[in-house]
Enzyme design. Structure first.
Site, mmCIF file in Angstrom:
data_model
loop_
_atom_site.group_PDB
_atom_site.id
_atom_site.type_symbol
_atom_site.label_atom_id
_atom_site.label_comp_id
_atom_site.label_asym_id
_atom_site.label_seq_id
_atom_site.Cartn_x
_atom_site.Cartn_y
_atom_site.Cartn_z
ATOM 1 C CE LYS A 38 -3.928 2.192 2.233
ATOM 2 N NZ LYS A 38 -4.991 2.054 3.252
ATOM 3 C CG ASP A 136 -14.042 2.741 6.379
ATOM 4 O OD1 ASP A 136 -15.246 3.022 6.251
ATOM 5 O OD2 ASP A 136 -13.240 2.765 5.433
#
Length: 504
Positions: A38, A136
Site C-alpha cells: 500500500k 470503517d
C-alpha cells in the site's frame, strides 16, 4: 518496474486505488513471495500542516495491524519510508470483497452469514481489547476467500481510543451508510461504532443491498438517523442484525450477546435454517408441485388444509367489519402525521420555497441555461465555477476539505423523481422550481452551512433539469434520464472561498 525497500519489493501492477493511496501487487525478492504493497498518495493540494496528519494515519495503520493477533486481520510484514513516500507491505489476499461477492453470487445463506459474523466479531474484539476502534467496517473492507477466514482490511482510519484525534479538519472519514447514528451526531470513538457497522455489513450480506444507502449523502445520513430497517432474516441471525443496529449505543447488542446469537445461528437445525430468511414475496396460496428454494435452501411444499365449514357470523362481527376499515383509515392518518410527514419534512419536501439569498433558477440539459451534460464535475465538493447562464467551463477541485481557493460548493443534490427509467411526464419548470427551491432552501438555512447572517453574506443557486434531460433515453442498452436537482452555494460578493462553507 518500480522497486522499493532497497529494491527488496518490486511493484508489479496496481490492484486498486482509494482515498488514502494505491495498493500494488508486489514481489518480495528475498523470500520469493507475492505481497500487497500500500502506497500513501496525498493530493497535491493538501496543506502542509495536514500532510503530517495523513502520514501519521498510515503509520498508525501499520502499527495497529501489526499488533493485532487474529486470523481475520490482514498481516503487516514491513513498513518502508523512502524518498518522501511511505509504503506498507502486507499479506496478499487473493479473494473478492464481500461487496463483490454478494454482487456476483447474491446474498449469503444463514450458515455463511453467521460464520462471517463470528470471524469479523473476533477481529473487532481483538482490536477493541487493544484500545482501537476500526471506524470503517463495511462490505468493501471485508475480504472473503473461498476457503479459510474472512479478512478485515484497512485500519488506516482506525483511531486509538486513548490517542488524540488525527482526523483532518473538515473531513468526514468513512462511509455514511455504515456509520452509527451517534458517530454522525459527533462524539468520541467507541467500540459500539464498530458493532453497529458490523450489523449494517451483515444486513448487506443477507439482503444483497445496504440498509441505509440512498441516492445522496444527505438522504443516506437521514436514513441512518431516522429509520429502523427490518431484515428478512429471522431467528438468531435476525436478532443479531437487529440488535447490532439498535440506534441507542447503551442498548445496542454487545459482544457477549452477539457471540451467543451467532452460536445459536451456527448450530441451528436444517428445519430451522429454512425459516430463518423470509422470502422476498409471500408464498402463493395454490399447491406447489415441486420444492421451493430460498437462498439455496430447500423448503418442502406447503400443506394445504381444507377450508373450514362456514359459520353464521354474529351481529357484533358484522358491525366490526364496518368499523375496522374506519379504524384502519384513522390509523393510517395518524401514521402519516406522526411518522411519514416528519420524514418528508426532513427530506426537504416541505418548508420555504426560497429566501433572499436564492439566485434565479437555472436549467440544465439540452436547450437549457447550462447545456453541460456530463455532470461529473458536480460530483466534487468544491468548484472553480459560478453558476451562470451559458457558462460551460465547469471545473472541480479534487481536494480534501475545500481549503484551496474555489468559487462555490455543492450544497445538496437530490432526485426530483425516482422513476429514472420510466417515461414520466415533465412536471414543468414552475413545479420543479418549487421542488428544487424548497429542498435547496431547507439545506441552506440549516446548520450544515457555516456562518452568521447567511442570507446577507452568501447566495445559493438551484439548477433543475430541462424537459429534454428529463426524458428517458437509451444508452448502452440502459434506459436513463437526468432528473436531479443541484444546489450550489457561494459568497454574495463573488469573492473566493478559502475554507469550507459546508460542515460534515
Amino acid at each position: 518496474m518500480r522497486e522499493v525497500g532497497n529494491r527488496r519489493y518490486r511493484l508489479v501492477r496496481e490492484l486498486g486505488r482509494g482515498g488514502m493511496g494505491a495498493v500494488w501487487l508486489g514481489q518480495d525478492t528475498v523470500l520469493g513471495r507475492e505481497v500487497a504493497v500500500k502506497e500513501l498518495l496525498l493530493p497535491g493540494n493538501v496543506p502542509d500542516h495536514e500532510k503530517a496528519v495523513y502520514q501519521e494515519r498510515v503509520l498508525r495503520e501499520a502499527r495497529i495491524a501489526s499488533q493485532l493477533q487474529d486470523p481475520a486481520v490482514v498481516t503487516v510484514y514491513d513498513l518502508i519510508s523512502e524518498d518522501g513516500q511511505t509504503f506498507i507491505v502486507m499479506e496478499l489476499i487473493k479473494a473478492p470483497t464481500l461487496d463483490d461477492l454478494v454482487e456476483r453470487d447474491g446474498p449469503l445463506d444463514v450458515k455463511a452469514a453467521a460464520t462471517l459474523a463470528m470471524q469479523l466479531l473476533n477481529a473487532l474484539e481483538a482490536a477493541h481489547s487493544s484500545g482501537v476502534v476500526h471506524r470503517d467496517v463495511k462490505p468493501g473492507n471485508v475480504m472473503v476467500p473461498g476457503k479459510g477466514t474472512a479478512k478485515l482490511t484497512d485500519f488506516g482510519i482506525a483511531q486509538s481510543i486513548d490517542d488524540p484525534r488525527l482526523t483532518a479538519t473538515g473531513t468526514l472519514i468513512g462511509s455514511p451508510a455504515y456509520m452509527s447514528p451517534e458517530r454522525l451526531a459527533g462524539g468520541e470513538a467507541m467500540p459500539a461504532w464498530d458493532l453497529w457497522a458490523l450489523g449494517a455489513t451483515l444486513f448487506y450480506a443477507t439482503e444483497g443491498k445496504g440498509a441505509f444507502e440512498r441516492a445522496t449523502t444527505s438522504a443516506t445520513i437521514l436514513a441512518v438517523m431516522n429509520e429502523r430497517p427490518r431484515p428478512r432474516a429471522t431467528g438468531p441471525l435476525g436478532e443479531l442484525i437487529t440488535g447490532l443496529l439498535e440506534p441507542d449505543p447503551a442498548r445496542r447488542l454487545g459482544t457477549a450477546g452477539a457471540h451467543r446469537l451467532i452460536e445459536r445461528a451456527l448450530h441451528s437445525t436444517a428445519s430451522e435454517l429454512t425459516q430463518q430468511i423470509k422470502p422476498v414475496e409471500p408464498a402463493p396460496a395454490p399447491v406447489i408441485s415441486r420444492p421451493m428454494t430460498v437462498n439455496s435452501m430447500v423448503m418442502a411444499p406447503p400443506v394445504i388444509l381444507p377450508p373450514a365449514p362456514r359459520k353464521r357470523r354474529p351481529i357484533a362481527l358484522i358491525f366490526s367489519a364496518t368499523l375496522i376499515p374506519l379504524l384502519l383509515v384513522g390509523a393510517l392518518v395518524l401514521l402519516y402525521i406522526t411518522v411519514f410527514k416528519p420524514m418528508f419534512d426532513n427530506l426537504g419536501l416541505t418548508g420555504p420555497e426560497s429566501s433572499p439569498a436564492m439566485e434565479p433558477v437555472l436549467t440544465l440539459g439540452p436547450g437549457g441555461d447550462l447545456p453541460y451534460d456530463g455532470l461529473r464535475a458536480f460530483q466534487k465538493d468544491c468548484l472553480t465555477w459560478t453558476p451562470a447562464k451559458g457558462v460551460r467551463d465547469i471545473k472541480s477541485e479534487d481536494e480534501v476539505g475545500c481549503y484551496k481557493e474555489h468559487d462555490t460548493e455543492v450544497l445538496d443534490t437530490f432526485p426530483a423523481n425516482f422513476d429514472t427509467e420510466k417515461d414520466v411526464p415533465y412536471p414543468g419548470t414552475a413545479e420543479l422550481t418549487k421542488i428544487g427551491g424548497t429542498g435547496c432552501t431547507r439545506v441552506f438555512l440549516s446548520s450544515k452551512v457555516i456562518g452568521q447572517d447567511k442570507e446577507k453574506t452568501l447566495r445559493y443557486w438551484v439548477i433543475i433539469p430541462t424537459e429534454a434531460a428529463w426524458k428517458v433515453r437509451e444508452e448502452n442498452g440502459y434506459r436513463r434520464s437526468s432528473r436531479i436537482v443541484h444546489c450550489f452555494v457561494g459568497r454574495k460578493d463573488g469573492s473566493k472561498l478559502v475554507e469550507p462553507l459546508m460542515q460534515s
